[in-house]
Design a protein around this motif. Structure first.
Motif, PDB file in Angstrom:
ATOM      1  N   LYS A 174       5.535  -0.337  13.528  1.00 24.24           N
ATOM      2  CA  LYS A 174       4.891  -0.954  14.684  1.00 24.24           C
ATOM      3  C   LYS A 174       4.697  -2.458  14.475  1.00 24.24           C
ATOM      4  O   LYS A 174       4.824  -3.254  15.415  1.00 24.24           O
ATOM      5  CB  LYS A 174       3.555  -0.271  14.954  1.00 24.24           C
ATOM      6  CG  LYS A 174       3.741   1.164  15.440  1.00 24.24           C
ATOM      7  CD  LYS A 174       2.442   1.947  15.433  1.00 24.24           C
ATOM      8  CE  LYS A 174       2.697   3.400  15.815  1.00 24.24           C
ATOM      9  NZ  LYS A 174       1.493   4.218  15.714  1.00 24.24           N
ATOM     10  N   ILE A 175       4.375  -2.844  13.219  1.00 28.19           N
ATOM     11  CA  ILE A 175       4.231  -4.265  12.936  1.00 28.19           C
ATOM     12  C   ILE A 175       5.563  -4.980  13.131  1.00 28.19           C
ATOM     13  O   ILE A 175       5.614  -6.124  13.599  1.00 28.19           O
ATOM     14  CB  ILE A 175       3.700  -4.467  11.498  1.00 28.19           C
ATOM     15  CG1 ILE A 175       2.248  -3.993  11.409  1.00 28.19           C
ATOM     16  CG2 ILE A 175       3.783  -5.935  11.079  1.00 28.19           C
ATOM     17  CD1 ILE A 175       1.653  -4.059  10.020  1.00 28.19           C
ATOM     18  N   SER A 176       6.678  -4.308  12.793  1.00 26.43           N
ATOM     19  CA  SER A 176       8.003  -4.899  13.019  1.00 26.43           C
ATOM     20  C   SER A 176       8.234  -5.162  14.504  1.00 26.43           C
ATOM     21  O   SER A 176       8.800  -6.188  14.886  1.00 26.43           O
ATOM     22  CB  SER A 176       9.089  -3.966  12.476  1.00 26.43           C
ATOM     23  OG  SER A 176       8.980  -3.821  11.074  1.00 26.43           O
ATOM     24  N   VAL A 177       7.770  -4.212  15.339  1.00 27.00           N
ATOM     25  CA  VAL A 177       7.891  -4.411  16.791  1.00 27.00           C
ATOM     26  C   VAL A 177       7.087  -5.636  17.224  1.00 27.00           C
ATOM     27  O   VAL A 177       7.543  -6.461  18.026  1.00 27.00           O
ATOM     28  CB  VAL A 177       7.406  -3.155  17.552  1.00 27.00           C
ATOM     29  CG1 VAL A 177       7.386  -3.419  19.049  1.00 27.00           C
ATOM     30  CG2 VAL A 177       8.310  -1.977  17.247  1.00 27.00           C
ATOM     31  N   VAL A 178       5.867  -5.775  16.659  1.00 31.07           N
ATOM     32  CA  VAL A 178       5.021  -6.926  16.990  1.00 31.07           C
ATOM     33  C   VAL A 178       5.698  -8.226  16.562  1.00 31.07           C
ATOM     34  O   VAL A 178       5.701  -9.227  17.299  1.00 31.07           O
ATOM     35  CB  VAL A 178       3.644  -6.792  16.313  1.00 31.07           C
ATOM     36  CG1 VAL A 178       2.825  -8.067  16.507  1.00 31.07           C
ATOM     37  CG2 VAL A 178       2.885  -5.607  16.891  1.00 31.07           C
ATOM     38  N   LEU A 179       6.306  -8.217  15.363  1.00 29.35           N
ATOM     39  CA  LEU A 179       6.987  -9.417  14.880  1.00 29.35           C
ATOM     40  C   LEU A 179       8.145  -9.800  15.802  1.00 29.35           C
ATOM     41  O   LEU A 179       8.349 -10.981  16.113  1.00 29.35           O
ATOM     42  CB  LEU A 179       7.517  -9.178  13.464  1.00 29.35           C
ATOM     43  CG  LEU A 179       6.519  -9.397  12.324  1.00 29.35           C
ATOM     44  CD1 LEU A 179       7.137  -8.986  10.994  1.00 29.35           C
ATOM     45  CD2 LEU A 179       6.084 -10.854  12.270  1.00 29.35           C
ATOM     46  N   ILE A 219       0.839  -1.212   0.000  1.00 27.69           N
ATOM     47  CA  ILE A 219       0.000   0.000   0.000  1.00 27.69           C
ATOM     48  C   ILE A 219       0.867   1.251   0.000  1.00 27.69           C
ATOM     49  O   ILE A 219       0.609   2.211  -0.738  1.00 27.69           O
ATOM     50  CB  ILE A 219      -0.938  -0.003   1.222  1.00 27.69           C
ATOM     51  CG1 ILE A 219      -1.972  -1.128   1.098  1.00 27.69           C
ATOM     52  CG2 ILE A 219      -1.636   1.353   1.382  1.00 27.69           C
ATOM     53  CD1 ILE A 219      -2.808  -1.338   2.333  1.00 27.69           C
ATOM     54  N   SER A 220       1.916   1.236   0.812  1.00 26.30           N
ATOM     55  CA  SER A 220       2.813   2.387   0.905  1.00 26.30           C
ATOM     56  C   SER A 220       3.494   2.660  -0.438  1.00 26.30           C
ATOM     57  O   SER A 220       3.574   3.813  -0.888  1.00 26.30           O
ATOM     58  CB  SER A 220       3.871   2.138   1.985  1.00 26.30           C
ATOM     59  OG  SER A 220       4.796   3.206   2.041  1.00 26.30           O
ATOM     60  N   GLU A 230       3.988   3.962   6.855  1.00 23.25           N
ATOM     61  CA  GLU A 230       5.351   3.795   7.357  1.00 23.25           C
ATOM     62  C   GLU A 230       5.357   3.593   8.871  1.00 23.25           C
ATOM     63  O   GLU A 230       6.084   2.742   9.395  1.00 23.25           O
ATOM     64  CB  GLU A 230       6.190   5.010   6.970  1.00 23.25           C
ATOM     65  CG  GLU A 230       6.484   5.084   5.468  1.00 23.25           C
ATOM     66  CD  GLU A 230       7.224   6.348   5.093  1.00 23.25           C
ATOM     67  OE1 GLU A 230       7.288   7.274   5.942  1.00 23.25           O
ATOM     68  OE2 GLU A 230       7.735   6.424   3.949  1.00 23.25           O
ATOM     69  N   ASN A 231       4.530   4.388   9.578  1.00 23.75           N
ATOM     70  CA  ASN A 231       4.443   4.221  11.036  1.00 23.75           C
ATOM     71  C   ASN A 231       3.897   2.842  11.391  1.00 23.75           C
ATOM     72  O   ASN A 231       4.405   2.178  12.304  1.00 23.75           O
ATOM     73  CB  ASN A 231       3.536   5.304  11.642  1.00 23.75           C
ATOM     74  CG  ASN A 231       4.165   6.677  11.573  1.00 23.75           C
ATOM     75  OD1 ASN A 231       5.385   6.801  11.494  1.00 23.75           O
ATOM     76  ND2 ASN A 231       3.354   7.713  11.592  1.00 23.75           N
ATOM     77  N   LEU A 232       2.858   2.419  10.650  1.00 22.05           N
ATOM     78  CA  LEU A 232       2.259   1.117  10.925  1.00 22.05           C
ATOM     79  C   LEU A 232       3.242  -0.009  10.644  1.00 22.05           C
ATOM     80  O   LEU A 232       3.314  -0.992  11.396  1.00 22.05           O
ATOM     81  CB  LEU A 232       0.998   0.943  10.078  1.00 22.05           C
ATOM     82  CG  LEU A 232       0.161  -0.313  10.341  1.00 22.05           C
ATOM     83  CD1 LEU A 232      -0.256  -0.382  11.806  1.00 22.05           C
ATOM     84  CD2 LEU A 232      -1.066  -0.333   9.443  1.00 22.05           C
ATOM     85  N   THR A 277      -1.440   9.033   3.992  1.00 23.31           N
ATOM     86  CA  THR A 277      -1.482   7.570   3.889  1.00 23.31           C
ATOM     87  C   THR A 277      -0.082   6.969   3.948  1.00 23.31           C
ATOM     88  O   THR A 277       0.159   5.975   4.639  1.00 23.31           O
ATOM     89  CB  THR A 277      -2.164   7.155   2.565  1.00 23.31           C
ATOM     90  OG1 THR A 277      -3.495   7.660   2.552  1.00 23.31           O
ATOM     91  CG2 THR A 277      -2.194   5.645   2.427  1.00 23.31           C
ATOM     92  N   ILE A 278       0.867   7.583   3.230  1.00 24.77           N
ATOM     93  CA  ILE A 278       2.247   7.087   3.225  1.00 24.77           C
ATOM     94  C   ILE A 278       2.843   7.171   4.620  1.00 24.77           C
ATOM     95  O   ILE A 278       3.484   6.224   5.100  1.00 24.77           O
ATOM     96  CB  ILE A 278       3.088   7.892   2.224  1.00 24.77           C
ATOM     97  CG1 ILE A 278       2.617   7.600   0.793  1.00 24.77           C
ATOM     98  CG2 ILE A 278       4.568   7.563   2.366  1.00 24.77           C
ATOM     99  CD1 ILE A 278       3.201   8.540  -0.251  1.00 24.77           C
TER     100      ILE A 278
END
Length: 381
Positions: free
Chosen positions: A141-146, A32-33, A136-138, A131-132
């Motif tokens: 954050k997903i990397s932190v979750v992983l 999406i980004s 990027e922020n999301l 949106t971009i």
């Protein structure tokens, strides 16, 4: 070689499935980004071209306006001196003036269309930029979750050596996931989904109003639709905040707790008093997430199970330790009995153990509960 029990395989497969789903989500956010970024670049190029064309049309309009003024003056002069000119000359001058006026009108209309297109592109560029940035922020954050799933959650699997406890923990994870999905499904269905359906209906009404009544009434309907969209956006943001408050990543643990506890107090009608001690500072993400989730779980227990009317939350930060105290005036419970059946307390205990911390729960039926947590701060985490 040590045999792996079915329960261990079950929990490991659950964790792996969660990792796979989060990884797919990260890839989707990245896609999406990238699409938004490419569209943003394409629109920027088009915008540069549009601005150049608008400038060209403006210059052409100015020249045409001068020509029209001159032609009108000549036509007026010829009208006053009618006898000095032939009918053919008068007709030719009139047609020339009419042609110039038509050309000016067409040029102005084209410039107007280009300006509208320019304004539309500028709005889309702003939206795409947001949106971009959000993507990027999301993704971060997903990397932190992983990392959390790949490291902290796998440590839970290693710590729970007993097969029966592993199986129970895995089943409770599934139950908690399903319950969270049901809750989110209800909230989205009753909130944003219903509002968006109404927006679709009202948008049809706007179109009919514009055709059958008047632009003014259509504008009023559009304003109403705008309010509904704003309400829907508010509900979506509230749901996102419940899942993961952005203030935790952007501002740190103490501002995030202030906002969360204030919101919880208003929502549940509770007297929640928050007292931070020590110098306010950012901590390692693992500590900030752990602190937030531990206080969140303790508060939910006080609200959902203890029926508390007042909750005191105290947090003390030193350079070596984190001390958390959550005390309520609720119904209390038998600690030993509750530990065996409460998934929330089990999750709290496991999270604290992973950080080599200490958990102490003091509770007496009908006399409230006090949860005390002490976490050592390690430099190498």
């Amino acid at each position: 070689m040590t045999d792996v029990s079915p329960a261990e395989k079950s929990l490991d497969s659950i964790i792996q499935e969660m990792v796979d789903h989060v990884s797919i989500s990260k890839d989707e956010v990245f896609t999406i980004s990238e699409k938004s970024r490419k569209e943003h670049e394409s629109l920027e190029e088009e915008l540069v071209d549009l601005k150049a064309r608008i400038s060209s049309f403006i210059e052409e309009e100015e020249k045409l306006e001068e020509k029209v003024k001159g032609s009108r003056k000549r036509l007026a002069r010829m009208s006053k001196q009618f006898n000095d000119y032939s009918e053919a000359e008068m007709r030719e001058m009139y047609e020339e003036t009419h042609r110039l006026q038509t050309e000016l009108t067409v040029t102005g209309e084209k410039e107007k269309q280009l300006r509208e297109r320019r304004d539309d592109i500028e709005r889309r560029l702003r939206d795409l930029g947001e949106t971009i940035e959000k993507a990027e922020n999301l993704a971060g954050k997903i990397s932190v979750v992983l990392n959390y799933l790949n490291e902290d959650f796998r440590e839970v699997s290693e710590v729970l050596q007993d097969a029966r406890q592993k199986q129970e923990f895995g089943l409770r994870i599934i139950e908690a996931q399903e319950e969270e999905r049901r809750r989110l499904s209800r909230e989205i269905h009753d909130g944003p989904a219903q509002m968006l359906a109404n927006v679709l209906l009202r948008s049809d009404l706007v179109e009919r109003t514009f055709r059958e009544r008047s632009p003014e009434e259509a504008i009023l309907e559009m304003r109403s639709v705008k309010k509904m969209v704003r309400s829907s956006l508010y509900e979506v943001r509230r749901i996102i905040y419940d899942l993961r408050p952005m203030a935790l990543d952007d501002l740190g643990i103490l501002p995030a707790l202030r906002k969360y506890l204030s919101t919880a107090a208003d929502y549940h009608g509770l007297d929640i008093r928050f007292q931070p001690f020590g110098k306010e500072r950012r901590l390692d993400p693992q500590y900030e997430v752990a602190m937030f989730r531990l206080i969140q779980e303790a508060l939910q227990n006080a609200v959902k199970h203890a029926g508390a009317s007042r909750v005191d939350v105290k947090v003390e930060l030193t350079w070596r330790t984190i001390m958390i105290i959550v005390e309520d005036d609720g119904s209390g419970f038998d600690v030993e009995e509750k530990k065996q059946t409460s998934f929330g307390l089990m999750g709290m205990s496991e999270r604290i153990d992973m950080l080599d911390g200490e958990l102490n729960i003091t509770s007496v039926p009908d006399a409230g509960t006090k949860v005390t947590i002490k976490l050592p701060i390690k430099k190498d985490i």
